[in-house]
Design an enzyme around this catalytic site. Structure first.
Site, short mmCIF file in Angstrom:
data_model
loop_
_atom_site.label_atom_id
_atom_site.label_comp_id
_atom_site.label_asym_id
_atom_site.label_seq_id
_atom_site.Cartn_x
_atom_site.Cartn_y
_atom_site.Cartn_z
N ARG A 242 0.85 -1.19 0.00
CA ARG A 242 0.00 0.00 0.00
C ARG A 242 0.89 1.24 0.00
O ARG A 242 1.97 1.23 0.58
CB ARG A 242 -0.89 0.03 1.25
CG ARG A 242 -2.03 -0.97 1.22
CD ARG A 242 -2.94 -0.79 2.41
NE ARG A 242 -2.31 -1.18 3.66
CZ ARG A 242 -1.82 -0.33 4.55
NH1 ARG A 242 -1.90 0.97 4.36
NH2 ARG A 242 -1.27 -0.77 5.66
N LYS B 51 -9.50 -2.29 1.95
CA LYS B 51 -9.20 -1.09 2.75
C LYS B 51 -9.98 0.12 2.24
O LYS B 51 -10.43 0.95 3.04
CB LYS B 51 -7.71 -0.79 2.69
CG LYS B 51 -6.82 -1.95 3.13
CD LYS B 51 -7.07 -2.35 4.55
CE LYS B 51 -5.98 -3.31 5.03
NZ LYS B 51 -6.26 -3.80 6.38
N SER C 36 -0.06 -3.12 12.19
CA SER C 36 0.54 -4.23 11.45
C SER C 36 1.72 -4.82 12.22
O SER C 36 2.29 -4.16 13.10
CB SER C 36 0.97 -3.78 10.05
OG SER C 36 1.91 -2.76 10.19
#
Ligand code: OXD
Ligand code: MN
Length: 618
Positions: free
Chosen positions: A103, A240, A282
Site C-alpha cells: 500500500r 481497505k 501491522s
C-alpha cells in the site's frame, strides 16, 4: 470492438441522440452479460466507458465457468502461473511489478469538500481538482483492453450490515482476487435491484507508474478511483478502500462503525462461545490471534475465526454491539506463516488460492516463503522472477508477499461467519508492540476511558523494519491509514456510540511484546495468548478479579492461568507491572500526538488524558 467504436463516434458527434453505450455494447443474445437494467449503474458505466475507452466490457456473473475461463486466459497471457494442481489444486502464482508491492500511503487521498473533513492524518485534495487530474490519467487508459464489471457485496447476503460496490477494472488478477475476497456476481445485482446506493469503484493498471499512482477516495460521492497500481491493498477496492475508508464515513453518518479489527469466537470447555473484536497495528500477529490454537494445557478451549482484518459493528435490537466480517477471504502475509505460527492459515491456502510475490519452487511447482516449515527448496524463481537458490543471499519471497484464500476453507472458520445478524461482541481489545510501557493486559475503567485507550494505541518499530528501532508510532485503533474522515470526528463518533449502546462491550488493551532487561520477550505469545483472552472474558462475566491502577484494571499474577507454562511468578509480575516514570513520558508523547487535532479533539479524550496524568501523579 468495432461496434463499440462506431457507436461511440455516433454518440460523440450527434450529441442529441441518446445512446446508451453500455447497453449497446452487449449485443442481443448475450443479454446475460449485461445483468442489469439499473439506470444508475448503466449511466455511470457509460460515463466510465467513455472515459477509459475499453475495447470490450465483460460483466462478472460469479459463475465457476467464468472464473475458470479467466484463470485460463490469465495463465495463457502470463498474468498468472498455474501451480502443481495435484499438490495445490486451484492455486496460482502472480508477480507484481517490483515497484508495486505494498500500500502507498503517501499516494492515498481522501477528497472531501473541505480539508478539515479529511483531517490532519489524511492526504487531501479538492475533489474537483483531483477528478480533473485523474480524468487526465484515466482517459483512454483501457484502449486495447477489456473492462471487467465486478458487482460485489461486502457482508453476508440478506444482511442489514451489507453494502454493495461495483468495481470496474482492466485486470483479471483483480477480478479473480475480488471473487475470493468478496461475494461477486449476479446475486449482488439482484440485491441491488434498481437502487443507486452502491460504491462506484474504478481501477486501471495503466503503466504501473509510481509517479502517477493514485488511490483516491471521494466519500461524498461514494466513489473510489485508483490508477497505476496492481497491488492488492491498492486495487482490491472492497478491502481497505471501501470496507474501511468509505465505510468508516458511512458508519459516521449512519450510526455504526467500520473498524480494522479481527473477530474471533472463543469456545470454553462447556461449549459456550463469546466473541472478541481486536485491533492491532501491522506486525502484531492479528491473523495468528484470529486463528489461535490453544496450548496443550487448555485443550478444552477452541477459537473460531469470524474475521482476520475488518469488522463492521452495529447496535443490535438487544442493546449489544454486533459484528460482521464484510470480507469473504483472507489477504494474508505469507512470510512467517508456518505449521508452528498459524497452521489454520496454512491449511486455508492449500487450494483455490492466489499467491502473490512468493517464491516458486521449481522442483515441484509449489510455493515457498521465508519462515515456512522445513528446508527451503534447492532452487526456485524469486518474487522478482529471477532464478534463486538458498545460497544466493536474497529473499525468495517479498516480505509483503501474500495469499488470497477463501475464508470458508479455514479449518476454524466460525459457523456464524455468514450470519446475517453478525455475532455479539463481549470485549473489544486494542493492542500494540511496546517494549516497556504497556503491561500484558489491562481493562479500561469504562467506555470513554476505553476510547482513550484505543486513541492512544501505539507500536514501537522493530529491528525488522527500516529506520530507527524503538520509535513510537501512534496508530489510534489501528486506523491511521484507514480512517476516511477527520480522526477527531472519528474519536467523537466512538464516544457517541458508547452513549447509544445500552450494553456495550468492555474494552481492554494487550501487549504481547514486553521485553526484559536483556531484550528478550517475556511472554510466549501465539497460543498462550488464550490465557489472556480467558481473563478478559472472565472479566466480562464478572468472574475474574482485578486491581485498580493508574492506567486501568489489571490482573494479579495469580489471576492468569499459567498451567503448563514455563513462566516464573516474578516474570509474570513484571509483565503486569506499571512503571509510573515510563507512563509519565507516555503521557507527554500522547499530548504531543493529540496536538495535531487542535480544538477538534473531543472533550472526552482531553478529559481522560488529564485524568490519567493526575492518577499518575497521585
Ligand atoms: C493489511 C494491512 O494488509 O493492514 O491488512 O496493511
Ligand atoms: Mn489490515
Amino acid at each position: 470492438m468495432k461496434l463499440y467504436i462506431l457507436l461511440y463516434t455516433i454518440q460523440s458527434t450527434v450529441g442529441c441522440i441518446q445512446i446508451n453505450v453500455a447497453q449497446l455494447l452487449v449485443p442481443e443474445g448475450k443479454e446475460k452479460r449485461k445483468m442489469t437494467k439499473n439506470q444508475a449503474v448503466l449511466s455511470w458505466l457509460d460515463e466510465m466507458i467513455q472515459l477509459t475507452t475499453p475495447d470490450e466490457v465483460i460483466w462478472i456473473d460469479g459463475s465457476e465457468e467464468q472464473r475458470q475461463k479467466l484463470y485460463d486466459e490469465a495463465c495463457a497471457e502470463g498474468e498468472l502461473y498455474k501451480l502443481n494442481q495435484e499438490k495445490l489444486p486451484g492455486c496460482y502464482l502472480h508477480r507484481t511489478a517490483e515497484n508495486d508491492v505494498a500500500r502507498v500511503e503517501d499516494r492515498t487521498f481522501i477528497c472531501t469538500r473541505t480539508k478539515e473533513d479529511a483531517g490532519p492524518t489524511n492526504n487531501w485534495e479538492d475533489p474537483q481538482v483531483m477528478y480533473k487530474k485523474l480524468e487526465g490519467l484515466f482517459r483512454g487508459s483501457m484502449k486495447g483492453r477489456t473492462m471487467y464489471v465486478i458487482p460485489y457485496m461486502m457482508g453476508p447476503y440478506g444482511s442489514p450490515f451489507s453494502k454493495i460496490g461495483i468495481e470496474l477494472t482492466d485486470s483479471r488478477y483483480v477480478v479473480l482476487n475480488m471473487m475470493i475476497m468478496t461475494r461477486t456476481g449476479k446475486k449482488v445485482m439482484e440485491e441491488l435491484g434498481d437502487s443507486a446506493d452502491f460504491v462506484r469503484c474504478l481501477h486501471a493498471k495503466k503503466d504501473i507508474d509510481p509517479e502517477n499512482r493514485y488511490i483516491v477516495h471521494f466519500p461524498e460521492d461514494n466513489t473510489i478511483w485508483t490508477i497505476n497500481s496492481g497491488y492488492g491493498g491498492n486495487v482490491l477496492l472492497g478491502k481497505k478502500c471501501f470496507a474501511l475508508r468509505i465505510a468508516s464515513n458511512m458508519g459516521h453518518k449512519e450510526g455504526w462503525m467500520a473498524e480494522h479489527m479481527l473477530i474471533l469466537g472463543l469456545e470454553n470447555p462447556q461449549g459456550e462461545i463469546k466473541y472478541i473484536a481486536a485491533a492491532f497495528p501491522s506486525a502484531c500477529g492479528k491473523t495468528n490471534l484470529a486463528m489461535l490454537i490453544p496450548p496443550e494445557a487448555l485443550k478444552g478451549y477452541k477459537v473460531w475465526t469470524v474475521g482476520d482484518d475488518i469488522a463492521w459493528l452495529r447496535i443490535g435490537k438487544d442493546g449489544r454491539l454486533w459484528a460482521v466480517n464484510p470480507e469473504s477471504g483472507f489477504f494474508g502475509v505469507a512470510p512467517g506463516t508456518s505449521t508452528k505460527t498459524n497452521p489454520n492459515a496454512l491449511a486455508t491456502t492449500m487450494k483455490n488460492t492466489i499467491f502473490t510475490n512468493v517464491l516458486l519452487n521449481t522442483e515441484d511447482d509449489t510455493v515457498w516463503w521465508e519462515g515456512l516449515d522445513g528446508e527451503p527448496p534447492k532452487k526456485g524463481i524469486d518474487w522478482k522472477g529471477r532464478p534463486w537458490t538458498p545460497e544466493c543471499g536474497e529473499k525468495g519471497a517479498h516480505p509483503n508477499s501474500r495469499f488470497t484464500a477463501p475464508a470458508a476453507q479455514c479449518p476454524c472458520i466460525s459457523s456464524e461467519f455468514e450470519a446475517a445478524g453478525g455475532v455479539p461482541i463481549s470485549a473489544i481489545v486494542f493492542g500494540g508492540r511496546r517494549a516497556k510501557t504497556a503491561p500484558l493486559v489491562y481493562e479500561a475503567f469504562d467506555w470513554q476511558h476505553g476510547v482513550f485507550v484505543g486513541a492512544t494505541m501505539a507500536s514501537e518499530t522493530t529491528a525488522a523494519a527500516a529506520g530507527a528501532v524503538g520509535v513510537v508510532r501512534r496508530d489510534p485503533m489501528a486506523m491511521i491509514p484507514f480512517c476516511g474522515y477527520n480522526m477527531a470526528d472519528y474519536f467523537a463518533h466512538w464516544l457517541e456510540m458508547g452513549k447509544k449502546i445500552p450494553n456495550p462491550p468492555k474494552i481492554f488493551h494487550v501487549n504481547w511484546f514486553r521485553l526484559d532487561e536483556n531484550g528478550k520477550f517475556m511472554w510466549p505469545g501465539f497460543g498462550d495468548n488464550l490465557r489472556v483472552l480467558n481473563w478478559i472474558l472472565d472479566r466480562c462475566e464478572g468472574k475474574a478479579k482485578a486491581q485498580e491502577t493508574a492506567i486501568g484494571y489489571l490482573p494479579e499474577a495469580a489471576d492468569i492461568n499459567v498451567e503448563g507454562l514455563a513462566i516464573d511468578k516474578t516474570t509474570l509480575e513484571q509483565l503486569l507491572s506499571v512503571d509510573k516514570t515510563v507512563w509519565k513520558e507516555e503521557v507527554e508523547s500522547q499530548k504531543e500526538f493529540f496536538k495535531k487535532f487542535g480544538d477538534k479533539l473531543p472533550a472526552g479524550i482531553a478529559e481522560e488524558l488529564a485524568k490519567l496524568e493526575s492518577r499518575l501523579n497521585g
